[in-house]
Motif scaffolding. Structure first.
Motif, short mmCIF file in Angstrom:
data_model
loop_
_atom_site.label_atom_id
_atom_site.label_comp_id
_atom_site.label_asym_id
_atom_site.label_seq_id
_atom_site.Cartn_x
_atom_site.Cartn_y
_atom_site.Cartn_z
N PHE A 127 -12.55 -4.88 -29.76
CA PHE A 127 -13.08 -4.75 -31.12
C PHE A 127 -14.60 -4.80 -31.07
O PHE A 127 -15.21 -5.31 -30.13
CB PHE A 127 -12.59 -5.89 -32.02
N GLY A 128 -15.22 -4.28 -32.11
CA GLY A 128 -16.66 -4.37 -32.28
C GLY A 128 -17.00 -4.23 -33.75
O GLY A 128 -16.14 -3.90 -34.57
N GLY A 129 -18.27 -4.48 -34.08
CA GLY A 129 -18.68 -4.31 -35.47
C GLY A 129 -19.85 -5.19 -35.85
O GLY A 129 -20.60 -5.66 -35.00
N GLY A 130 -19.98 -5.41 -37.15
CA GLY A 130 -21.04 -6.27 -37.65
C GLY A 130 -21.55 -5.83 -39.01
O GLY A 130 -21.15 -4.80 -39.55
N ILE A 131 -22.43 -6.65 -39.56
CA ILE A 131 -23.08 -6.38 -40.84
C ILE A 131 -24.56 -6.75 -40.68
O ILE A 131 -24.89 -7.79 -40.10
CB ILE A 131 -22.48 -7.22 -41.99
N ASP A 132 -25.45 -5.89 -41.21
CA ASP A 132 -26.86 -6.29 -41.24
C ASP A 132 -27.48 -5.81 -42.55
O ASP A 132 -26.96 -4.89 -43.20
CB ASP A 132 -27.64 -5.74 -40.04
N MET A 133 -28.58 -6.44 -42.93
CA MET A 133 -29.23 -6.17 -44.21
C MET A 133 -30.69 -5.79 -43.99
O MET A 133 -31.39 -6.42 -43.20
CB MET A 133 -29.15 -7.41 -45.12
N THR A 134 -31.12 -4.75 -44.70
CA THR A 134 -32.49 -4.25 -44.60
C THR A 134 -33.13 -4.26 -45.98
O THR A 134 -33.07 -3.27 -46.72
CB THR A 134 -32.50 -2.82 -44.02
N ARG A 167 -27.74 -13.40 -32.65
CA ARG A 167 -28.71 -13.04 -31.61
C ARG A 167 -28.49 -11.60 -31.15
O ARG A 167 -29.46 -10.86 -30.92
CB ARG A 167 -28.59 -14.00 -30.42
N TRP A 168 -27.24 -11.21 -31.04
CA TRP A 168 -26.91 -9.85 -30.63
C TRP A 168 -27.49 -8.86 -31.65
O TRP A 168 -28.06 -7.83 -31.29
CB TRP A 168 -25.40 -9.70 -30.55
N ALA A 169 -27.36 -9.18 -32.94
CA ALA A 169 -27.90 -8.31 -34.00
C ALA A 169 -29.42 -8.26 -33.93
O ALA A 169 -30.03 -7.19 -34.09
CB ALA A 169 -27.45 -8.80 -35.37
N ASP A 170 -30.06 -9.41 -33.72
CA ASP A 170 -31.52 -9.44 -33.61
C ASP A 170 -32.01 -8.52 -32.50
O ASP A 170 -33.04 -7.86 -32.63
CB ASP A 170 -32.01 -10.87 -33.33
N GLU A 171 -31.28 -8.50 -31.40
CA GLU A 171 -31.70 -7.69 -30.26
C GLU A 171 -31.35 -6.22 -30.45
O GLU A 171 -32.08 -5.34 -29.95
CB GLU A 171 -31.07 -8.24 -28.99
N GLY A 186 -28.38 -9.83 -39.11
CA GLY A 186 -27.03 -10.15 -39.58
C GLY A 186 -26.22 -10.58 -38.38
O GLY A 186 -26.66 -11.46 -37.63
N ILE A 187 -25.07 -9.95 -38.17
CA ILE A 187 -24.29 -10.20 -36.97
C ILE A 187 -23.87 -8.86 -36.37
O ILE A 187 -23.72 -7.87 -37.08
CB ILE A 187 -23.05 -11.08 -37.23
N PHE A 188 -23.71 -8.84 -35.07
CA PHE A 188 -23.29 -7.64 -34.35
C PHE A 188 -22.49 -8.08 -33.13
O PHE A 188 -22.87 -9.05 -32.45
CB PHE A 188 -24.52 -6.83 -33.94
N TYR A 189 -21.40 -7.39 -32.85
CA TYR A 189 -20.61 -7.69 -31.66
C TYR A 189 -19.96 -6.40 -31.17
O TYR A 189 -19.70 -5.48 -31.94
CB TYR A 189 -19.55 -8.76 -31.95
N ASP A 190 -19.71 -6.33 -29.87
CA ASP A 190 -19.14 -5.10 -29.31
C ASP A 190 -18.42 -5.41 -28.01
O ASP A 190 -18.71 -6.41 -27.34
CB ASP A 190 -20.25 -4.07 -29.06
N HIS A 191 -17.46 -4.55 -27.67
CA HIS A 191 -16.69 -4.68 -26.44
C HIS A 191 -16.11 -6.08 -26.28
O HIS A 191 -16.11 -6.65 -25.19
CB HIS A 191 -17.54 -4.33 -25.22
N ILE A 192 -15.60 -6.64 -27.39
CA ILE A 192 -14.95 -7.95 -27.34
C ILE A 192 -13.53 -7.72 -26.84
O ILE A 192 -12.63 -7.35 -27.61
CB ILE A 192 -14.97 -8.64 -28.72
N LYS A 193 -13.34 -7.91 -25.56
CA LYS A 193 -12.04 -7.61 -24.96
C LYS A 193 -11.01 -8.68 -25.31
O LYS A 193 -11.33 -9.83 -25.56
CB LYS A 193 -12.19 -7.46 -23.45
N ILE A 194 -9.76 -8.26 -25.28
CA ILE A 194 -8.66 -9.07 -25.77
C ILE A 194 -7.77 -9.49 -24.61
O ILE A 194 -7.39 -8.66 -23.77
CB ILE A 194 -7.82 -8.27 -26.79
N ASN A 195 -7.42 -10.77 -24.56
CA ASN A 195 -6.59 -11.28 -23.46
C ASN A 195 -5.19 -11.69 -23.89
O ASN A 195 -4.36 -12.02 -23.04
CB ASN A 195 -7.29 -12.48 -22.81
N SER A 196 -4.92 -11.68 -25.20
CA SER A 196 -3.58 -12.07 -25.68
C SER A 196 -3.36 -11.47 -27.06
O SER A 196 -4.31 -11.04 -27.73
CB SER A 196 -3.47 -13.59 -25.75
N GLU A 197 -2.10 -11.46 -27.49
CA GLU A 197 -1.78 -10.98 -28.84
C GLU A 197 -2.43 -11.87 -29.90
O GLU A 197 -2.84 -11.40 -30.95
CB GLU A 197 -0.27 -10.93 -29.04
N GLY A 198 -2.50 -13.17 -29.61
CA GLY A 198 -3.14 -14.07 -30.56
C GLY A 198 -4.61 -13.75 -30.75
O GLY A 198 -5.12 -13.75 -31.88
#
Length: 306
Positions: A127-134, A167-171, A186-198
């Motif tokens: 998953f990836g995504g995020g929100i930022d404000m300008t 911090r990821w969003a700032d960069e 705001g916040i930003f995230y990417d390539h958040i790999k998944i290790n379980s169904e939970g």
């Protein structure tokens, strides 16, 4: 935290359906906020596989231009995708929702959001995504309200999400050739790999919660700026700040560059650009002006939550 139907198989078809429903809810709430204009929808197909729904709203009471896109595409992993995304697979599936809003008022911010899911036939998925404000004019109290809203959502899932993703969003949302951030982050995230169904369920829930919070976050910012007087100098500054937004999206945004290089649908990719923007040669702000104050805040790693 109440999980969303954990008993369901978290297939790509199910995630696609959840993102389609999210697009519907966001559009409905933004139409309610605007009070005048409605979204125009374009359905499109991708020759290699899949397609999407591009929805654009223009010339409303609040929004000069806004877009809420949904896409679900699939097909062979190209050599460019292998090189740029470092993918280990032959077939991919990607789905997501992306939003950019450009208001009429210089006292109401631009806001962007996207959430996405990517899956390879090798079994890797993320998953990836995020929100930022300008904001066109940065007001610390309003930036704090925005960041607190994001932190509240993050903390429901993991107390490390907000500091890490902020911090990821700032960069990421930084314009190196201007030495300034695009906005207040705001916040930003990417390539958040998944290790379980939970974990997969948690990250899907997180993405949906971010999407459902978008309209509330924007409504709160609109309420704080909607009644402020708009003078010609405010509109000029709004257009200059929009120009900075364009620079980032066309020069530094990885998603825009990747879409253009891989033959993506141009209208959907460039829906993030404002209807009007401006560039003034060697524009200088006045000392101690609101414009100068705004520029002073466009730095990375600002702690907006005191």
């Amino acid at each position: 935290m109440k999980s969303r139907e954990l008993e369901k198989s978290l297939t790509k078809e199910y995630i696609k359906e959840q993102f389609m429903l999210l697009q519907d809810r966001i559009c409905s709430r933004l139409e309610e906020l605007d009070g005048k204009s409605k979204f125009h929808q374009d359905l499109w197909d991708r020759a290699e596989g899949g397609g999407g729904r591009t929805r654009i709203i223009q010339d409303g009471n609040v929004l000069e231009k806004g877009g809420v896109n949904f896409s679900a595409v699939h097909g062979p992993v190209s050599e460019m995708m292998k090189k740029q995304l470092k993918l280990d697979g032959n077939e991919f599936f990607a789905t997501g929702v992306s939003i950019v809003l450009h208001p009429h008022s210089p006292h109401v911010p631009i806001m962007h959001m996207n959430v996405r899911y990517f899956e390879l036939d090798s079994g890797v998925h993320w998953f990836g995504g995020g929100i930022d404000m300008t904001p066109h004019y940065v007001i610390p109290e309003q930036a704090s309200l925005f960041h607190q809203g994001l932190k509240d959502i993050c903390d429901k899932y993991n107390p490390q999400f907000y500091p890490e993703y902020k911090r990821w969003a700032d960069e990421y949302f930084f314009i190196p050739h201007r030495d300034e951030t695009r906005g207040v982050g705001g916040i930003f995230y990417d390539h958040i790999k998944i290790n379980s169904e939970g974990e997969k369920q948690m990250m899907l829930d997180f993405a949906i919660d971010l999407g459902d919070a978008f309209a509330d976050l924007y409504k709160a910012q609109y309420a704080l700026g909607k009644d402020k007087e708009v003078l010609p100098e405010h509109t000029l500054w709004r257009n200059l700040r929009r120009g900075r937004y364009v620079e980032f999206n066309l020069v530094h945004d990885r998603g825009t560059a990747f879409g253009l290089k891989t033959g993506g649908r141009i209208e959907s990719i460039l829906m993030s650009l404002p209807k009007m923007a401006g560039w003034e040669y060697d524009f200088q702000v006045k000392e101690n002006s609101k414009e100068a104050q705004t520029l002073s805040y466009l730095k990375r790693y600002v702690d907006w939550i005191k």
